[in-house]
Scaffold this active site. Structure first.
Site, PDB file in Angstrom:
ATOM      1  N   THR A   1       0.847  -1.199   0.000  1.00 20.40           N
ATOM      2  CA  THR A   1       0.000   0.000   0.000  1.00 20.40           C
ATOM      3  C   THR A   1       0.879   1.244   0.000  1.00 20.40           C
ATOM      4  O   THR A   1       1.963   1.236   0.580  1.00 20.40           O
ATOM      5  CB  THR A   1      -0.823  -0.007   1.307  1.00 20.40           C
ATOM      6  OG1 THR A   1      -1.574  -1.197   1.365  1.00 20.40           O
ATOM      7  CG2 THR A   1      -1.740   1.196   1.403  1.00 20.40           C
TER       8      THR A   1
ATOM      9  N   ARG B   1     -14.140  -7.036  -0.593  1.00 21.04           N
ATOM     10  CA  ARG B   1     -13.465  -6.714   0.676  1.00 21.04           C
ATOM     11  C   ARG B   1     -12.905  -5.286   0.611  1.00 21.04           C
ATOM     12  O   ARG B   1     -12.303  -4.887  -0.366  1.00 21.04           O
ATOM     13  CB  ARG B   1     -12.341  -7.719   0.913  1.00 21.04           C
ATOM     14  CG  ARG B   1     -11.497  -7.479   2.175  1.00 21.04           C
ATOM     15  CD  ARG B   1     -10.246  -6.686   1.866  1.00 21.04           C
ATOM     16  NE  ARG B   1      -9.326  -6.651   3.009  1.00 21.04           N
ATOM     17  CZ  ARG B   1      -8.287  -5.822   3.056  1.00 21.04           C
ATOM     18  NH1 ARG B   1      -8.047  -4.996   2.067  1.00 21.04           N
ATOM     19  NH2 ARG B   1      -7.491  -5.846   4.093  1.00 21.04           N
TER      20      ARG B   1
ATOM     21  N   GLY C   1      -0.361  -1.998   5.789  1.00 21.91           N
ATOM     22  CA  GLY C   1      -0.215  -3.308   6.423  1.00 21.91           C
ATOM     23  C   GLY C   1      -1.533  -4.057   6.399  1.00 21.91           C
ATOM     24  O   GLY C   1      -2.354  -3.868   5.488  1.00 21.91           O
TER      25      GLY C   1
ATOM     26  N   GLY D   1      -4.984  -4.663   6.789  1.00 18.84           N
ATOM     27  CA  GLY D   1      -6.068  -3.708   6.943  1.00 18.84           C
ATOM     28  C   GLY D   1      -7.068  -4.045   8.023  1.00 18.84           C
ATOM     29  O   GLY D   1      -7.605  -3.151   8.690  1.00 18.84           O
TER      30      GLY D   1
HETATM   31  N1  GLY Z   1      -3.638  -1.842   4.123  1.00 17.67           N
HETATM   32  C1  GLY Z   1      -4.274  -2.162   2.920  1.00 17.67           C
HETATM   33  C2  GLY Z   1      -5.337  -3.158   3.053  1.00 17.67           C
HETATM   34  O1  GLY Z   1      -5.337  -3.957   3.982  1.00 17.67           O
HETATM   35  O2  GLY Z   1      -6.218  -3.163   2.210  1.00 17.67           O
END
Ligand code: GLY
Length: 313
Positions: free
Chosen positions: A178, A206, A230, A232
């Protein structure tokens, strides 16, 4: 009379927190270095923090190194589904999109949502909005890279035997890269933003932390700004970005970052990283993953400060 010193522009950029392999590490470092220079250029010329954030995130979305835009990870049925958001610390205005498949730069669309009377648009509605406001769309195949096709095959093999509760959190390669940034401009305005393809093998539909204010990002001119990366689900459960900014009321930026990550680890066993900027331009970052790509720039530095251990061996 306000005795505070004049605002010190600064920008902090991340390119993901996970077990970035040695062979991918140089590209991760180079990408955040390039992006922070571009964002700094906006601030140095007197530009706004939000524009600096958009510049940075667009560059990283266009870089196939990262899990955002081109190079996004794939859902378990083989599609790219991206989330992005931006937040303005002046008035807590947020623009966010989730589950978009055909938008070349989701952060562009998030900025357009911020200009609308909504906060978060998802899926088909977000894609229709992109066409209405003239944000560039593309063939979804243009966002897929071979690295992620191979990763999905590996994920499918592993998933057949894995404990579903461990699917993202404890996988050896962890979550992906990310991207995000926080900035403060000469006017003392703070902004935060981020973009992601999510986690490898996620279910279609999701949504992670990245487009959710308080979780993936937070910016408040009165306090500071934070952006997360990380796993999410853990970030969402603890509200990591707002937790980190909350700690800024009593702690320095570096301490605030660590306090937030420790709280996440203790309460929800989360695995993630956070970058934090206080309203006076002090920086902090913390992560409990093996690596995180981070770069920082302000007017006291001649060159960006790129953080993170050098490749081993
Ligand atoms: N940190 C990005 C996600 O988990 O979608």
């Amino acid at each position: 009379m306000d005795k505070r010193p004049p605002p010190r522009p600064a920008i902090l950029v991340h390119g993901g927190a996970w077990a970035i392999p040695d062979e991918e590490w140089p590209a991760h470092r180079a990408g955040v270095d390039r992006a922070v220079r571009a964002g700094w250029d906006v601030l140095r010329r007197g530009g706004e923090a939000l524009d600096a954030i958009e510049t940075v995130v667009r560059l990283l979305e266009d870089d196939p190194t990262y899990d955002a835009g081109v190079g996004s990870v794939l859902t378990r049925d083989g599609h790219v589904e991206m989330d992005a958001a931006a937040m303005d610390g002046r008035d807590l205005r947020v623009g966010a999109v989730a589950c978009v498949r055909t938008v070349r730069n989701p952060i562009r669309l998030a900025r357009e949502v911020m200009r609308s009377d909504h906060v978060l648009l998802v899926g088909d509605g977000a894609e229709r909005f992109a066409r209405e406001v003239g944000v560039e769309t593309c063939d979804p195949a243009a966002l897929v890279v071979d690295r992620e096709r191979v990763r999905l095959e590996t994920w499918r093999r592993d998933a057949a035997t894995a404990d579903p509760r461990d699917a993202f959190q404890h996988r050896p390669d962890g979550p992906r890269g990310t991207v995000g940034a926080v900035a403060v401009d000469r006017g003392g305005n703070l902004a935060a933003g981020g973009s992601t393809g999510g986690t490898p093998g996620k279910r279609s539909g999701r949504v992670g932390d990245t487009p959710i204010a308080g979780a993936g990002l937070w910016a408040d001119n009165r306090v500071g700004a934070a952006a997360c990366t990380g796993w999410g689900e853990g970030i969402l459960r603890i509200g990591l970005a707002r937790t980190a900014v909350g700690h800024l009321r009593e702690a320095a930026a570096q301490d605030a970052a660590w306090l937030a990550v420790r709280e996440m680890e203790d309460r929800v066993s989360g695995r993630a990283g956070v970058i934090v900027l206080s309203r006076d331009g002090s920086l902090g970052y913390a992560f409990n993953t093996p690596r995180m790509a981070v770069a920082f720039m302000d007017e006291e530095l001649e060159e960006p400060f790129v953080i993170g251990p050098a490749p081993r061996g």
